[in-house]
Design a protein around this motif. Structure first.
Motif, short mmCIF file in Angstrom:
data_model
loop_
_atom_site.label_atom_id
_atom_site.label_comp_id
_atom_site.label_asym_id
_atom_site.label_seq_id
_atom_site.Cartn_x
_atom_site.Cartn_y
_atom_site.Cartn_z
N HIS A 17 11.86 -9.38 21.17
CA HIS A 17 10.62 -8.94 21.81
C HIS A 17 10.87 -7.94 22.94
O HIS A 17 11.48 -8.29 23.95
CB HIS A 17 9.86 -10.17 22.34
CG HIS A 17 8.56 -9.82 22.98
ND1 HIS A 17 7.34 -10.18 22.45
CD2 HIS A 17 8.28 -9.13 24.11
CE1 HIS A 17 6.39 -9.71 23.22
NE2 HIS A 17 6.93 -9.08 24.24
N GLY A 18 10.36 -6.73 22.74
CA GLY A 18 10.47 -5.71 23.78
C GLY A 18 11.62 -4.75 23.57
O GLY A 18 11.67 -3.70 24.22
N VAL A 19 12.57 -5.09 22.68
CA VAL A 19 13.68 -4.18 22.41
C VAL A 19 13.11 -2.97 21.66
O VAL A 19 12.38 -3.12 20.69
CB VAL A 19 14.78 -4.87 21.59
CG1 VAL A 19 15.85 -3.86 21.17
CG2 VAL A 19 15.40 -6.01 22.38
N ARG A 20 13.46 -1.78 22.12
CA ARG A 20 12.85 -0.59 21.53
C ARG A 20 13.28 -0.35 20.08
O ARG A 20 12.55 0.26 19.32
CB ARG A 20 13.13 0.65 22.40
CG ARG A 20 12.37 0.57 23.72
CD ARG A 20 11.45 1.74 23.98
NE ARG A 20 10.95 2.42 22.83
CZ ARG A 20 10.77 3.72 22.73
NH1 ARG A 20 11.09 4.49 23.73
NH2 ARG A 20 10.26 4.27 21.65
N GLN A 21 14.47 -0.78 19.71
CA GLN A 21 14.89 -0.62 18.31
C GLN A 21 14.78 0.83 17.84
O GLN A 21 14.22 1.11 16.77
CB GLN A 21 14.04 -1.51 17.37
CG GLN A 21 14.08 -2.98 17.64
CD GLN A 21 15.38 -3.65 17.19
OE1 GLN A 21 16.32 -2.98 16.76
NE2 GLN A 21 15.43 -4.96 17.34
N MET A 22 15.38 1.74 18.61
CA MET A 22 15.31 3.16 18.23
C MET A 22 15.97 3.37 16.88
O MET A 22 17.16 3.13 16.72
CB MET A 22 15.99 4.03 19.30
CG MET A 22 15.31 4.02 20.66
SD MET A 22 13.60 4.56 20.65
CE MET A 22 13.80 6.31 20.40
N ARG A 23 15.20 3.77 15.91
CA ARG A 23 15.63 4.07 14.53
C ARG A 23 16.14 2.86 13.77
O ARG A 23 16.67 2.97 12.68
CB ARG A 23 16.69 5.19 14.53
CG ARG A 23 16.18 6.48 15.20
CD ARG A 23 17.27 7.50 15.42
NE ARG A 23 18.04 7.70 14.22
CZ ARG A 23 19.39 7.63 14.16
NH1 ARG A 23 20.07 7.37 15.25
NH2 ARG A 23 20.00 7.82 13.04
N THR A 24 16.00 1.67 14.37
CA THR A 24 16.48 0.46 13.70
C THR A 24 15.34 -0.51 13.44
O THR A 24 15.48 -1.72 13.61
CB THR A 24 17.58 -0.25 14.53
OG1 THR A 24 17.07 -0.46 15.88
CG2 THR A 24 18.85 0.56 14.61
N ALA A 25 14.20 0.01 13.02
CA ALA A 25 13.04 -0.85 12.76
C ALA A 25 13.39 -2.02 11.84
O ALA A 25 12.76 -3.09 11.94
CB ALA A 25 11.90 -0.03 12.16
N TRP A 26 14.38 -1.86 10.99
CA TRP A 26 14.78 -2.94 10.06
C TRP A 26 15.21 -4.18 10.81
O TRP A 26 15.28 -5.27 10.23
CB TRP A 26 15.93 -2.47 9.17
CG TRP A 26 15.62 -1.24 8.41
CD1 TRP A 26 16.11 0.01 8.64
CD2 TRP A 26 14.72 -1.11 7.30
NE1 TRP A 26 15.59 0.91 7.75
CE2 TRP A 26 14.74 0.24 6.90
CE3 TRP A 26 13.92 -2.01 6.59
CZ2 TRP A 26 13.97 0.73 5.84
CZ3 TRP A 26 13.16 -1.54 5.54
CH2 TRP A 26 13.19 -0.19 5.17
N ALA A 27 15.57 -4.03 12.09
CA ALA A 27 16.05 -5.17 12.86
C ALA A 27 14.96 -5.73 13.78
O ALA A 27 15.23 -6.61 14.59
CB ALA A 27 17.27 -4.77 13.70
N ASP A 28 13.73 -5.23 13.65
CA ASP A 28 12.68 -5.66 14.58
C ASP A 28 12.25 -7.10 14.33
O ASP A 28 12.05 -7.86 15.27
CB ASP A 28 11.48 -4.71 14.49
CG ASP A 28 10.46 -4.96 15.58
OD1 ASP A 28 10.89 -5.21 16.73
OD2 ASP A 28 9.25 -4.91 15.30
N GLY A 29 12.04 -7.44 13.07
CA GLY A 29 11.85 -8.86 12.74
C GLY A 29 10.51 -9.40 12.29
O GLY A 29 10.49 -10.46 11.66
N PRO A 30 9.34 -8.78 12.60
CA PRO A 30 8.11 -9.44 12.18
C PRO A 30 8.02 -9.58 10.65
O PRO A 30 8.20 -8.62 9.92
CB PRO A 30 7.00 -8.55 12.72
CG PRO A 30 7.64 -7.24 12.99
CD PRO A 30 9.08 -7.52 13.31
N GLU A 31 7.76 -10.79 10.23
CA GLU A 31 7.74 -11.14 8.80
C GLU A 31 6.71 -10.30 8.05
O GLU A 31 5.57 -10.18 8.49
CB GLU A 31 7.39 -12.63 8.69
CG GLU A 31 7.27 -13.16 7.30
CD GLU A 31 6.93 -14.65 7.32
OE1 GLU A 31 7.86 -15.45 7.28
OE2 GLU A 31 5.73 -15.00 7.38
#
Ligand code: C2O
Length: 577
Positions: free
Chosen positions: A92-106
């Motif tokens: 939660h809150g991590v920007r995940q620049m170019r790594t949307a695959w690691a964001d997590g929402p099901e």
């Protein structure tokens, strides 16, 4: 080695590999580290309020492990699902620049990790310092699957305030004397509001004021004269919380992993998803003082958990001759449950420490209503499935669209592989009908349409969103969270947003940077951000009961030019639906 201490035994191969890579990563001159962790999702007996439940946890811990990193570090977390539910983990809150695959929402950025399967999240912390957290993003599992994510400055850099002697994360949680998954399933079946929780907790413990809880109350030790940093996280499912410590002033220095211009207050308010970092100086007579949290309940007449959770701030120098244990901690007086004035005064006090670069020109100007609704009982449905007010079912929407997650692909996969029929790109930039949003709303506007609609943004678009609360069924404060971004909060107010009158109130100098905004009850909030992170990003109310009802939408941010503006390819172990 610190990064490895939460990894448990059976995971040796990964650990060993991790170790190798860990040291390999230390070779280059850069002092950024890679932290390897193993998260085993498993049912574990947890006893609270006199009763044991088979609780879903990470590594048997409730709350889960605290992750500690420095700005610039990389996290590699292998999540192994040994529970009987599908699961995903969101950072939660991590920007995940170019790594949307690691964001997590099901079903948004990935399919769930099925029981018996695993998935490794890899991402870098870039330009963020302070307190974030991680939590399950699947059904209501985050009730017990959550933990802190602490981001310190890069090695050699320091906090913009005197170095605190100690740092303590305080995770505010919510406990049901039931299986939370059963609670949400029952609500989905009946169409009524889910049962409210039985307790709040601080670091997993309800504290002195609840049955069978006293001996496990969390103690926060302090030494007279010392200044400590508290990292407060609202990880409750469905409740905004007031937080206070008896007799002590708090100096707010950060929120949602961005520093703020320091200010003093005795009370803070956090919506679910939000974090606040405060300094506290032990400048009171040595004794025990309660740290307490209880509901800020903004909706009129809606049921809520009205209990109070406590921990104890305990001075180490307390002279303790004989009957030390009998001295009662001092209790703070908390604001009334419906004290909106105090809640708003707090959120309005947050400012960036200095002048910031707020986009002044806007490419996308969105106006999004956020609120509840009631669906008429569907044809052929039974009475017992329509136990909302007057035989209805609860729902919620943004711009009259009640968000429905896909079930056979994630939105991000569908986007990347151009799979048709999973979502449409026609999320409206304005409510389909204008009405008096915070007035007496006609019954004809209470039933939203269901849909899996995203809003498309060009890479680099400068976006403004007016988040407008509605009083459909009831007005209430909504903590609106945007994945993959921090945004500036330019202004907030009550009633309907009026561009002629309210634009003048925009703070374009030092607005706070956050990932979750508290939209005032019966009011509005204006946010701005630059769409510089390609992917699909969910925006939703962080009250899980509302996301269950559809209070969500998603942005599709296109790739820009070149590799650095393009979403990375999906990891090989990305779960399949
Ligand atoms: Cu902390 Cu989509 O959530």
């Amino acid at each position: 080695m610190g990064a490895l201490r939460n990894v448990v035994n059976p995971f040796c191969t990964f650990l060993f590999l991790g170790l190798l890579l860990h040291f390999a990563s230390l070779m280059p001159k850069t002092n950024a580290k890679i932290h390897y962790h193993g998260f085993f999702i498993q049912a574990t007996p947890v006893k609270r309020l006199c009763k044991t439940h088979n609780t879903i946890t990470v590594n048997g811990m409730y709350p889960g492990p605290t992750l500690e990193v420095n700005n610039g570090d990389t996290l590699v977390v292998k999540v192994v699902n040994r529970a009987r539910y599908n699961v995903t983990i969101h950072w939660h809150g991590v920007r995940q620049m170019r790594t949307a695959w690691a964001d997590g929402p099901e079903f948004v950025t990935q399919c769930p990790i099925r029981p018996g399967h695993s998935y490794t999240y890899r991402f870098k912390i870039q330009g963020q310092e302070g307190t974030l957290w991680w939590h399950a993003h699947s059904s209501w599992l985050r009730a017990t699957v959550y933990g802190a994510l602490i981001i310190r400055p890069r090695p050699g850099e320091s906090y913009p305030f005197p170095k605190p002697k100690r740092e303590t994360p305080l995770l505010l949680g919510e406990w049901w004397d039931a299986n939370p998954i059963d609670v949400v399933r029952q609500a989905t079946r009946t169409g009524a509001t889910p049962n409210v929780s039985n307790a709040y907790s601080i670091n997993g413990q309800p504290g002195d004021l609840y049955n069978c809880s006293k001996k496990d109350t969390i103690i926060v030790p302090v030494k007279s004269g010392e200044t400590n940093l508290l990292r407060i996280i609202n990880s409750a499912l469905n409740q905004q919380l007031f937080f206070k410590i008896a007799k002590h002033k708090l100096t707010v220095v950060g929120a949602d992993a961005s520093y703020v211009k320091p200010f003093n207050t005795s009370i803070i308010m956090l919506g679910p998803g939000q974090t606040t970092d405060v300094l506290i100086t032990a400048d009171q007579p040595p004794a025990k003082y309660y740290i307490a949290a209880r509901a800020y309940a903004s909706a009129q007449g809606a049921p809520f958990d009205n209990t109070t959770t406590t921990a104890i701030l305990k001075y180490k120098t307390t002279p303790c001759p004989t009957k030390c244990t009998s001295t009662k901690p001092v209790m703070p007086s908390l604001p009334a449950f419906n004290d909106t004035a105090t809640a708003t005064a707090f959120t309005k006090s947050l400012k960036s420490p200095r002048k910031v670069e707020v986009p002044t020109e806007i490419d996308e100007n969105l106006f999004i209503t956020v609120g509840l609704g009631l669906n008429n009982c569907p044809h052929g449905a039974r009475r017992r499935n329509c136990q909302g007010p007057n035989g209805t079912r609860f729902t919620a929407s943004m711009n009259n669209v009640s968000f429905v997650l896909p079930s056979n692909f994630s939105l991000l996969q569908a986007h990347q592989k151009r799979i048709p029929g999973v979502f449409t790109t026609d999320f409206p930039a304005n409510p389909p009908k204008k009405f008096d949003y915070t007035g007496n709303v006609s019954r004809s506007l209470w039933q939203p349409a269901r849909g899996t609609k995203v809003y498309r943004l060009k890479y680099g678009a400068r976006v403004q969103i007016v988040l407008q609360g509605t009083s459909i069924f009831t007005a209430e404060n909504h903590p609106i969270h945007l994945h993959g971004y921090d945004f500036y909060i330019l202004a907030e107010g009550f009633g309907n947003f009026n561009p002629k009158r309210d634009t003048a109130k925009f703070n374009l100098i030092n607005p706070p940077l956050r990932n979750t905004a508290s939209v005032p009850v019966g009011g509005w909030t204006v946010i701005r951000f630059v769409a510089d992170n390609p992917g699909i990003w969910l925006m939703h109310c962080h009250l899980d009961v509302h996301i269950t009802w559809g209070l969500a939408m998603a942005f599709l941010v296109e790739n820009g030019v070149g590799k650095l503006q393009t979403l990375e390819p999906p990891p090989a172990d990305l779960p399949r639906c």
